[in-house]
Scaffold this active site. Structure first.
Site, short mmCIF file in Angstrom:
data_model
loop_
_atom_site.label_atom_id
_atom_site.label_comp_id
_atom_site.label_asym_id
_atom_site.label_seq_id
_atom_site.Cartn_x
_atom_site.Cartn_y
_atom_site.Cartn_z
N HIS A 1 0.66 -1.19 -0.09
CA HIS A 1 0.01 0.02 0.10
C HIS A 1 0.93 1.24 -0.04
O HIS A 1 0.71 2.15 -0.82
CB HIS A 1 -0.88 -0.08 1.27
CG HIS A 1 -1.68 1.09 1.32
ND1 HIS A 1 -2.99 0.98 0.89
CD2 HIS A 1 -1.57 2.58 1.89
CE1 HIS A 1 -3.64 2.37 1.09
NE2 HIS A 1 -2.72 3.19 1.51
N GLU A 2 1.95 1.54 0.94
CA GLU A 2 2.56 2.51 0.99
C GLU A 2 3.58 2.68 -0.33
O GLU A 2 4.01 3.82 -0.56
CB GLU A 2 3.40 2.39 2.25
CG GLU A 2 2.65 2.58 3.65
CD GLU A 2 1.71 3.82 3.77
OE1 GLU A 2 2.07 4.64 3.04
OE2 GLU A 2 0.75 3.60 4.43
N HIS B 1 1.81 4.58 -3.01
CA HIS B 1 1.91 6.10 -2.80
C HIS B 1 3.21 6.47 -3.14
O HIS B 1 3.54 7.67 -3.73
CB HIS B 1 1.58 6.35 -1.16
CG HIS B 1 0.39 6.23 -0.71
ND1 HIS B 1 -0.76 6.68 -1.45
CD2 HIS B 1 -0.17 5.64 0.53
CE1 HIS B 1 -2.00 6.20 -0.68
NE2 HIS B 1 -1.61 5.61 0.47
#
Length: 446
Positions: free
Chosen positions: A31-32, A35
């Site tokens: 997820h990170e 980003h």
């Protein structure tokens, strides 16, 4: 419920925690990274990429100026972009931004164009969905899918198969019903008699042969559901359920009807495990399940799915077929989750369907205990759920930031700092309240 009641029977608390943290770390990292990498592609610099929270245990700075670190508490992670006041990326460091040149501000989250900020924030949940699709696709490639026409790769050692099906048999008909295309196989399964044995017509060594063998779906455990009566009672994949309270159950459908009509009463299963007879006592549980019409139905369940009486011959699907199959599974999880949430809000199903961190940790450990395939599938399902939750339009979540960006796109300016801070505080309160509610369910729901 006592807190110790959440500990699985198969192991100890340490195993459950490790399984949960392993799953969470993979999902958070992906997820990170979504980003981070989309931000970098969009011209937004990252100061810190952290796996875990709290004191830093290890850190290394790369050539882009990003410090990659592992922190002491492996319960999350974050990317701190250049110019952020904090790890939530919700507000800018005004003092730092004030002394930046126009070019430097372009490389911050708060000075980048709207399209770059939107893509960067949306990338986290999208990467979660991509991870899930790739995991499901990889499992399909690794395990294969049943080959058409349906053929026997390996008959199982269960009662009634001694002189029945053999390796290599191509199934032509069952109980007089001609075999359709594999996609329609279950249409004839529903028509089969609930008898321990049925007639098969097979093509064997080029000859058409009639044989009698065990029903294709006897009361055989094909899989065990985490956080169920079955796993708590110690049922295992491959267990052959011969009786319930002394009464024979010739097919899985018979077993299902007995459980459904048992009104939740405890029952004793007579099983064969690797040829050894034994008894297991368990109590079915009421559960809300998605129905074919998009709603939910409540049924008594023990937490197993059926296994076929033989391992079907498989083929390796193509790459795009596997990805398509993975995408379909992710969409099913999303649709079921949204439908379940709506039905909980309207009171159509119990709010106990919402698990908190303890419940999820318990499922993590139980999925790991069932084998690598089960645990990897669980990671894919949890990744989808986390991606979906992050898209909810709640301030502090990615979806909330996307709503702010939509407001900016319509009005030409972002919400004021004062309004933004109030909304972020409200969003944080909602998230904390949701976590507390889930934790309460973990402790007190049956």
């Amino acid at each position: 419920m006592e807190l110790t009641g959440l500990l699985p029977d198969f192991g100890n608390l340490a195993f459950t925690i490790l399984a949960f943290l392993a799953a969470l770390t993979v999902i958070v990292a992906v997820h990170e990274y979504g980003h981070y990498i989309v931000g970098r592609w969009s011209g937004i610099k990252a100061d810190v990429f952290s796996i875990g929270m709290g004191p830093v245990l290890f850190a290394r700075k790369d050539r882009h100026g990003t410090s990659w670190q592992i922190a002491a508490f492996p319960v999350g992670g974050y990317v701190k972009f250049h110019g952020d006041a904090n790890v939530a990326s919700g507000s800018a460091d005004e003092d730092a931004m004030a002394v930046m040149s126009a070019e430097e501000r372009r490389h911050t989250m708060h000075g980048a164009p709207l399209w770059a900020r939107t893509a960067t924030v949306a990338a986290g949940p999208i990467f979660n969905f991509v991870l899930s699709v790739l995991i499901f696709a990889g499992l399909a490639l690794a395990t294969g899918i049943a080959r058409d026409p349906l053929s026997v790769a390996k008959p199982l050692n269960v009662p009634g198969m001694e002189e029945g099906l053999r390796e290599g048999d191509e199934i032509l008909s069952i109980a007089g019903y001609d075999m359709p295309a594999l996609a329609e196989f279950y249409t004839i399964v529903e028509k089969l008699p609930d008898t321990a044995q049925v007639g098969y017509q097979v093509r064997r060594d080029g000859q058409v042969v009639d044989v009698t063998a065990t029903h294709p779906f006897p009361a055989l455990v094909g899989s065990v559901t985490p956080k169920s009566a079955a796993i708590d009672a110690g049922l295992k994949v491959g267990d052959f359920i011969a009786t319930v309270d002394g009464t024979p159950v010739p097919t899985f459908n018979t077993l299902r009807e007995v459980v459904l009509n048992g009104d939740g009463a405890a029952m004793t299963l007579g099983i064969l495990r690797d040829g050894t007879p034994m008894e297991v006592t368990l109590t079915p549980r009421r559960q809300d399940l998605p129905s074919a019409d998009g709603g939910f139905e409540t049924r008594w369940l023990i937490g197993i799915t059926s296994g076929m009486v033989f391992e079907p011959a498989t083929r390796t699907p193509g790459l795009w077929e596997s990805i398509g199959s993975g995408g379909e599974r992710v969409m099913y999880i999303i649709n079921s989750s949204l439908s379940g949430l709506w039905h909980m809000i309207t009171g159509a199903i119990s709010s106990c369907n919402l698990s908190g961190p303890l419940g999820i940790a318990q499922v993590s450990g139980q999925a790991a205990s069932l084998g690598a395939t089960s645990f990897i599938s669980f990671i894919a399902m949890l990744s989808t759920a986390i991606g979906l939750i992050n898209l909810f339009p709640i301030p502090v979540l990615d979806g909330g930031h996307l709503v702010f960006f939509a407001y900016e796109a319509v009005t030409g300016k972002p919400p004021s700092e004062k309004v933004l801070n109030v909304l972020l505080a409200i969003g944080l309160s909602l998230v904390v309240a949701l976590m507390v509610f889930g934790l309460t369910n973990d402790l007190f729901c049956p």
